[in-house]
Enzyme design. Sequence first.
Site, mmCIF file in Angstrom:
data_model
loop_
_atom_site.group_PDB
_atom_site.id
_atom_site.type_symbol
_atom_site.label_atom_id
_atom_site.label_comp_id
_atom_site.label_asym_id
_atom_site.label_seq_id
_atom_site.Cartn_x
_atom_site.Cartn_y
_atom_site.Cartn_z
ATOM 1 N N GLU A 122 0.834 -1.200 0.000
ATOM 2 C CA GLU A 122 0.000 0.000 0.000
ATOM 3 C C GLU A 122 0.871 1.252 0.000
ATOM 4 O OE1 GLU A 122 -4.136 -1.269 2.008
ATOM 5 O OE2 GLU A 122 -2.568 -0.908 3.456
ATOM 6 N N CYS A 135 3.408 8.501 1.127
ATOM 7 C CA CYS A 135 3.999 7.565 2.080
ATOM 8 C C CYS A 135 4.264 6.256 1.327
ATOM 9 C CB CYS A 135 3.007 7.371 3.221
ATOM 10 S SG CYS A 135 3.598 6.273 4.494
ATOM 11 N N CYS A 142 6.747 -6.736 7.013
ATOM 12 C CA CYS A 142 7.951 -6.298 7.719
ATOM 13 C C CYS A 142 8.442 -7.445 8.585
ATOM 14 C CB CYS A 142 7.622 -5.081 8.598
ATOM 15 S SG CYS A 142 9.075 -4.339 9.365
ATOM 16 N N CYS A 146 7.067 -4.878 15.672
ATOM 17 C CA CYS A 146 6.754 -3.853 16.666
ATOM 18 C C CYS A 146 5.326 -4.118 17.151
ATOM 19 C CB CYS A 146 6.894 -2.467 16.072
ATOM 20 S SG CYS A 146 8.590 -2.166 15.501
ATOM 21 N N CYS A 149 2.181 -2.251 15.717
ATOM 22 C CA CYS A 149 2.115 -1.965 14.268
ATOM 23 C C CYS A 149 1.430 -3.109 13.517
ATOM 24 C CB CYS A 149 3.524 -1.742 13.735
ATOM 25 S SG CYS A 149 3.589 -1.553 11.944
ATOM 26 N N CYS A 371 -0.795 5.831 9.898
ATOM 27 C CA CYS A 371 0.481 5.192 10.272
ATOM 28 C C CYS A 371 0.249 3.866 10.966
ATOM 29 C CB CYS A 371 1.216 6.038 11.301
ATOM 30 S SG CYS A 371 1.942 7.481 10.664
HETATM 31 N N1 SAH Z 1 9.544 0.664 9.570
HETATM 32 C C1 SAH Z 1 9.805 2.045 9.657
HETATM 33 C C2 SAH Z 1 8.887 2.901 8.807
HETATM 34 C C3 SAH Z 1 7.441 2.520 8.712
HETATM 35 S S1 SAH Z 1 6.405 2.801 10.089
HETATM 36 C C4 SAH Z 1 9.727 2.497 11.086
HETATM 37 O O1 SAH Z 1 9.299 1.734 11.929
HETATM 38 O O2 SAH Z 1 10.152 3.616 11.359
HETATM 39 C C5 SAH Z 1 6.092 4.556 10.124
HETATM 40 C C6 SAH Z 1 5.787 5.087 11.555
HETATM 41 O O3 SAH Z 1 4.482 4.682 12.001
HETATM 42 C C7 SAH Z 1 6.764 4.538 12.583
HETATM 43 O O4 SAH Z 1 7.180 5.561 13.462
HETATM 44 C C8 SAH Z 1 5.922 3.536 13.297
HETATM 45 O O5 SAH Z 1 6.448 3.234 14.538
HETATM 46 C C9 SAH Z 1 4.587 4.222 13.339
HETATM 47 N N2 SAH Z 1 3.473 3.325 13.653
HETATM 48 C C10 SAH Z 1 3.396 2.005 13.426
HETATM 49 N N3 SAH Z 1 2.200 1.507 13.857
HETATM 50 C C11 SAH Z 1 1.519 2.565 14.362
HETATM 51 C C12 SAH Z 1 0.207 2.702 14.917
HETATM 52 N N4 SAH Z 1 -0.618 1.668 15.012
HETATM 53 N N5 SAH Z 1 -0.177 3.919 15.316
HETATM 54 C C13 SAH Z 1 0.653 4.997 15.154
HETATM 55 N N6 SAH Z 1 1.885 4.922 14.622
HETATM 56 C C14 SAH Z 1 2.315 3.719 14.233
HETATM 57 FE FE1 SF4 Z 2 8.135 -2.769 10.766
HETATM 58 FE FE2 SF4 Z 2 5.941 -1.601 11.708
HETATM 59 FE FE3 SF4 Z 2 8.092 -1.856 13.275
HETATM 60 FE FE4 SF4 Z 2 8.148 -0.108 11.235
HETATM 61 S S1 SF4 Z 2 6.800 0.008 13.038
HETATM 62 S S2 SF4 Z 2 9.737 -1.597 11.822
HETATM 63 S S3 SF4 Z 2 6.865 -1.232 9.726
HETATM 64 S S4 SF4 Z 2 6.836 -3.533 12.433
#
Ligand code: SAH
Ligand code: SF4
Length: 392
Positions: A122, A135, A142, A146, A149, A371
């Site tokens: 996406e 974006c 991934c 996290c 996420c 995000c």
């Molecule tokens: N993998 C990279 C970039 C993609 S995520 C990273 O982790 O930085 C982009 C941003 O969205 C990151 O700061 C991530 O931590 C945040 N993010 C992920 N899941 C989220 C959620 N459910 N609510 C708000 N921010 C989130």
């Molecule tokens: Fe991967 Fe989501 Fe963690 Fe970014 S925030 S490193 S996309 S698992």
Amino acid sequence: MPSVDDPTVAPLVPETAAVDRPHAAGFGPPSLIGLDRTELADALAGIGEPEAKRKMRANQLFHWIYHRGARDFDAMTSIAKELRGRLAETYTLARPGIVDAQRSMDGTRKWLMRFPDGNEVESVYIPETDRGALCVSSQVGCTLTCAFCHTGTQRLVRNLTAAEIVSQMLVARDDLGEWPTPVGDRWISNIVMMGMGEPLFNYDNVVKALRIIMDDQGIALSKRRITLSTSGVVPEIERVGRDLAVNLAISLHAVTDEVRDVLVPINRKYPIAQLLQACRDYPASNNARRITFEYVMLKGVNDSAADARALVRLIAGIPAKVNLIPFNPWPGAPYACSTGRAIDRFAKIVNDAGYSSPVRVPRGRDIMAACGQLKSASERKRRNRDTAAAPA
Ligand code: SAH
Ligand code: SF4
């Protein structure tokens, strides 16, 4: 909470051998979309263009593909008709298929793209009054997990090729009608590598793609308008500063290793102190180009006044700003968003310490484009099916 097997997962192995060659046999005629100048010259060699002319022709193709957005070889009027014919016999200018295009009530757009091997990613366009950010995803899913996420719960993972990363920009510009590259204001004025995936686990392809996007004969987006977000792949941070000098965003999200180990498991390999040292050493930051620390606000987990004060102490001396992201929920997420009061309190402490601390306004929540909500449709279906089949 998703289990964390190995937070130090190596950069991954593609699922199929063909993924590094989107124009490989078996996927129909190869597309020139997403290729750099050297690859375009190779493509010209493949149709018998004499070596002496290849470089010049590759430059012309580059211009037509990335400056003009040509979708048809016939449009390339500066290239001889005979050569256009030969190009069209062997190659296409096909983009990835758009499986789904959605528009949020707030104007945010989301495209779900499918590549020839069936994998999907996406991309999201977030319009603002006089500009807009695209974006972009760097991986299908991934490998990191996290805990907050949605992308991290996707099981299928592979690196995107450089061509697939660049294609996301082309598809968005096609849809927004932004060809040729505008001289003045643009709809897509910025790129954030904040879609699906960890960009620094797909280093070579991300660098190659962003170099194509930055090339001033094509899309010509300045490094100052590109932000790469990483969960903290410390050994690659300095390198990306040297190779691309783009803006850096760090997904910090916690102020102690204890909490960050759980939220951002790569922290077990590269703890906070190492990460912040890499930020201090980042070659492309200064007071005019600050490093963004992203901090997701999770109720009762990382949002206390003491956390805010600790954050300020941690980033002391780094040219920084702090981006507070209200947690965006997704089905089955194990966290809740902090209260508005907790977010305001946190923002005030950081701001009073001299750091800009905007609270990110969630965009496109109604189409799951915010995000951390990105996940391919096929994965969502699979997950729903598994949930339905699981014993109560
Ligand atoms: N993998 C990279 C970039 C993609 S995520 C990273 O982790 O930085 C982009 C941003 O969205 C990151 O700061 C991530 O931590 C945040 N993010 C992920 N899941 C989220 C959620 N459910 N609510 C708000 N921010 C989130
Ligand atoms: Fe991967 Fe989501 Fe963690 Fe970014 S925030 S490193 S996309 S698992």
